[in-house]
Scaffold this active site. Structure first.
Site, short mmCIF file in Angstrom:
data_model
loop_
_atom_site.label_atom_id
_atom_site.label_comp_id
_atom_site.label_asym_id
_atom_site.label_seq_id
_atom_site.Cartn_x
_atom_site.Cartn_y
_atom_site.Cartn_z
N ASN A 9 76.24 19.38 18.42
CA ASN A 9 76.44 19.47 19.77
C ASN A 9 77.86 19.60 20.20
O ASN A 9 78.86 19.02 19.94
CB ASN A 9 76.16 17.88 19.99
CG ASN A 9 76.30 17.48 21.62
OD1 ASN A 9 76.81 18.45 22.25
ND2 ASN A 9 76.09 16.41 21.95
N ARG A 94 72.23 21.38 20.55
CA ARG A 94 72.09 21.04 22.05
C ARG A 94 72.43 21.83 22.66
O ARG A 94 73.81 22.31 22.52
CB ARG A 94 72.84 19.59 21.91
CG ARG A 94 72.69 19.15 23.56
CD ARG A 94 73.62 17.92 23.80
NE ARG A 94 73.25 17.43 24.88
CZ ARG A 94 73.85 15.97 25.20
NH1 ARG A 94 74.58 15.60 24.45
NH2 ARG A 94 73.36 15.64 26.60
N HIS A 182 70.37 15.55 30.72
CA HIS A 182 70.15 14.27 29.65
C HIS A 182 68.79 14.14 29.32
O HIS A 182 68.23 13.26 28.77
CB HIS A 182 70.56 13.03 30.52
CG HIS A 182 71.90 12.75 30.44
ND1 HIS A 182 72.41 12.14 31.48
CD2 HIS A 182 73.17 13.11 29.70
CE1 HIS A 182 73.99 12.23 31.53
NE2 HIS A 182 73.99 12.70 30.28
N LEU A 210 73.33 5.62 31.06
CA LEU A 210 74.53 5.14 31.21
C LEU A 210 75.38 5.38 30.48
O LEU A 210 75.82 4.46 29.63
CB LEU A 210 74.44 3.75 32.02
CG LEU A 210 73.56 3.52 32.95
CD1 LEU A 210 73.72 2.08 33.46
CD2 LEU A 210 73.38 4.26 34.27
N SER A 212 79.12 8.20 29.29
CA SER A 212 80.23 8.75 29.93
C SER A 212 79.75 9.66 31.01
O SER A 212 80.41 9.80 32.36
CB SER A 212 81.32 9.52 29.09
OG SER A 212 80.78 10.30 28.02
N ARG A 242 83.29 11.85 36.95
CA ARG A 242 82.59 12.49 37.85
C ARG A 242 82.08 11.88 39.03
O ARG A 242 81.74 10.82 39.01
CB ARG A 242 81.17 13.40 37.35
CG ARG A 242 81.78 14.52 36.46
CD ARG A 242 80.59 15.01 35.61
NE ARG A 242 80.52 14.63 34.51
CZ ARG A 242 79.36 14.73 33.64
NH1 ARG A 242 78.27 15.14 33.94
NH2 ARG A 242 79.56 14.31 32.26
N ILE A 330 76.86 2.47 27.91
CA ILE A 330 77.17 1.50 28.68
C ILE A 330 75.79 0.67 29.20
O ILE A 330 75.78 -0.58 28.97
CB ILE A 330 77.55 1.69 30.22
CG1 ILE A 330 79.10 2.43 30.36
CG2 ILE A 330 77.68 0.60 31.17
CD1 ILE A 330 79.52 3.21 31.49
N GLU A 380 69.76 11.18 20.63
CA GLU A 380 69.76 12.68 21.19
C GLU A 380 69.52 13.70 19.61
O GLU A 380 68.94 14.55 19.65
CB GLU A 380 70.69 13.14 22.19
CG GLU A 380 70.47 12.62 23.65
CD GLU A 380 71.93 12.41 24.21
OE1 GLU A 380 72.63 11.93 23.77
OE2 GLU A 380 72.13 13.19 25.51
P1 AMP Z 1 78.24 7.63 25.50
O1 AMP Z 1 78.68 8.72 26.66
O2 AMP Z 1 76.68 7.27 25.78
O3 AMP Z 1 78.79 7.58 24.39
O4 AMP Z 1 78.97 6.28 26.39
C1 AMP Z 1 80.28 6.17 26.35
C2 AMP Z 1 80.85 5.08 27.36
O5 AMP Z 1 80.05 3.84 26.89
C3 AMP Z 1 82.29 4.72 27.04
O6 AMP Z 1 82.86 5.47 28.13
C4 AMP Z 1 82.52 3.28 27.32
O7 AMP Z 1 82.72 3.12 28.74
C5 AMP Z 1 81.00 2.88 27.09
N1 AMP Z 1 80.74 1.61 26.68
C6 AMP Z 1 80.77 1.69 25.09
N2 AMP Z 1 80.64 0.31 24.87
C7 AMP Z 1 80.62 -0.50 25.82
C8 AMP Z 1 80.71 -1.91 26.03
N3 AMP Z 1 80.52 -2.75 24.99
N4 AMP Z 1 80.81 -2.36 27.26
C9 AMP Z 1 80.88 -1.64 28.26
N5 AMP Z 1 80.85 -0.12 28.35
C10 AMP Z 1 80.73 0.40 27.13
#
Ligand code: AMP
Length: 394
Positions: A9, A94, A182, A210, A212, A242, A330, A380
């Protein structure tokens, strides 16, 4: 020797990778996962095995590992030393954009590469890096078959009306349409629901990815019928950096009245907006949730508000709602954000079970809830590995 698939990726300054072992029968097994990050600034390779043991943590000077090809060389060296007894039989990538036509993964050939290069203007920040990684593998291992898995493909089941913008029709023909992104994450969730939540797998489901980057997808019968992201990954929900959905007149205003260049606007919209721009603190939801700063609270409020608005819109596309599914960084980890979203979704029939939510689900809703809520971790990389295995007939 055991066969394995490498999944790549490639982002603008990073190259994430995983190695999956192919058993004779049954599910692929993740053996190594890692990334080279900081390409162009402070390159660093980190990798661990399937049990979480650190395999590598190396830093270089900027010029030592300056591009995707060099990063790939370092990954290859690591894998040679750390995966004895494994033979790579293919590489899955990806690839963010598959245009209007690719609704399934694709075996890479020279003509296919030409087609994919034509989508670079549609995703200038991502597609060139995805293709650079494919070329880099071709240089080192021209014998290895490679497979492109598209973030847009899952959404090609949407009706034409869901793809259209209200622009003159010729723009649609020229490719200005809602592609959605996504898709590999949503496809993984759709493939997982029959085992985790069989009662909703064939129903009307909205999945909230949800992370980044953030988006939502309306699914019926496990197929995409609507999505919050459109022509680019800027649309829809507010994200880490964004803005999400906004009046296109703002772009004209910035160009014409504020004198910003196209490049400056691109930087503003992709890198300086969203949670980061509003809070002035950062784009990490964990940091914002722990902060008392009024603008951190405002950023969280808008994040949740936009999700609830989009949920209403996608429920309308589905003609009702049976379930809401949370996924990605998130969605999988923040009970607080899930709680705030579910509170705003009560009017739709979502009744949150607070204890189940604190424990991380998978089911988050109470027994009497008309609409159920769930947490389903996405994967993914595994989706890409599965596609690659299938296309290579392994
Ligand atoms: P991803 O792009 O799916 O890897 O998600 C990354 C985002 O998940 C990070 O920017 C964090 O803000 C959020 N994140 C990870 N763990 C937590 C948590 N325990 N509580 C709130 N946000 C989280």
């Amino acid at each position: 020797m055991a066969n394995a698939i490498l999944v790549i990726n490639a982002g603008s300054s990073s190259l994430k990778f995983s190695v999956f072992g192919i058993p004779r029968a049954g599910e692929l097994r993740m053996l190594v996962v890692g990334q080279v990050e900081g390409l162009g600034t402070a390159p660093r390779l980190k990798a661990k095995n399937g049990e979480g043991t650190i395999l590598a943590d190396v830093r270089w000077a900027t010029a030592e590992v300056a591009n995707h090809a060099q990063a790939l060389q370092e990954i290859a060296t690591l894998l040679r030393s750390r995966s004895e007894g494994l033979e790579l039989v293919g590489v899955g990538h990806r690839v963010v954009h598959g245009g209007a036509d690719y609704s399934a993964p694709l075996l890479i050939t020279a003509p296919a590469m030409e087609n994919l290069a034509a989508f670079v203007p549609l995703a200038p920040l991502h597609q060139p890096h995805n293709l650079a990684a494919i070329r880099a593998v071709q240089e080192v291992r021209p014998d290895l078959p490679q497979v492109a898995c598209f973030d847009t493909a899952f959404h090609r089941t949407q009706e034409m009306v869901a793809d259209l913008y209200g622009l003159p029709y010729e723009y649609y023909e020229r490719g200005i349409r809602r592609y959605g992104f996504h898709g590999l994450s949503y496809e993984y969730i759709a493939a997982t629901l029959p085992s985790v939540a069989p009662e909703i797998a064939n129903g009307r489901v909205v999945v909230a990815h949800l992370g980044s980057g953030a988006s939502m997808c309306a699914m019926r019968d496990g197929r995409s019928v609507g999505s919050s992201m459109g022509f680019t990954a800027l649309d829809g929900l507010m994200m880490g950096t964004r803005p999400g959905n906004m009046d296109p007149g703002i772009v004209l205003y910035l160009l014409q009245q504020e004198g910003l260049s196209a490049k400056q606007i691109e930087d503003l919209l992709y890198k300086r907006s969203g949670l980061l721009g509003l809070s002035g603190i950062g784009n990490d939801m964990r940091v914002l949730l722990a902060s008392d700063a009024p603008r951190a609270r405002l950023a969280i409020e808008l994040f949740v508000y936009r999700i609830s608005r989009e949920l209403g819109a996608l429920a309308a596309v589905l003609g009702g709602l049976d379930a809401l599914v949370f996924t990605a960084g998130i969605g999988e980890n923040s009970a607080r954000i899930r709680q705030l979203v579910c509170e705003k979704a009560r009017w739709l029939g979502v009744e949150l079970d607070e204890a189940a939510n604190e424990q991380g689900g998978p089911c988050l809703s109470g027994v009497g809830s008309r609409v159920s809520a769930w947490v389903v971790p996405t994967n993914e990389e595994l989706m890409i590995a599965r596609h690659t295995r299938t296309l290579l007939g392994r």
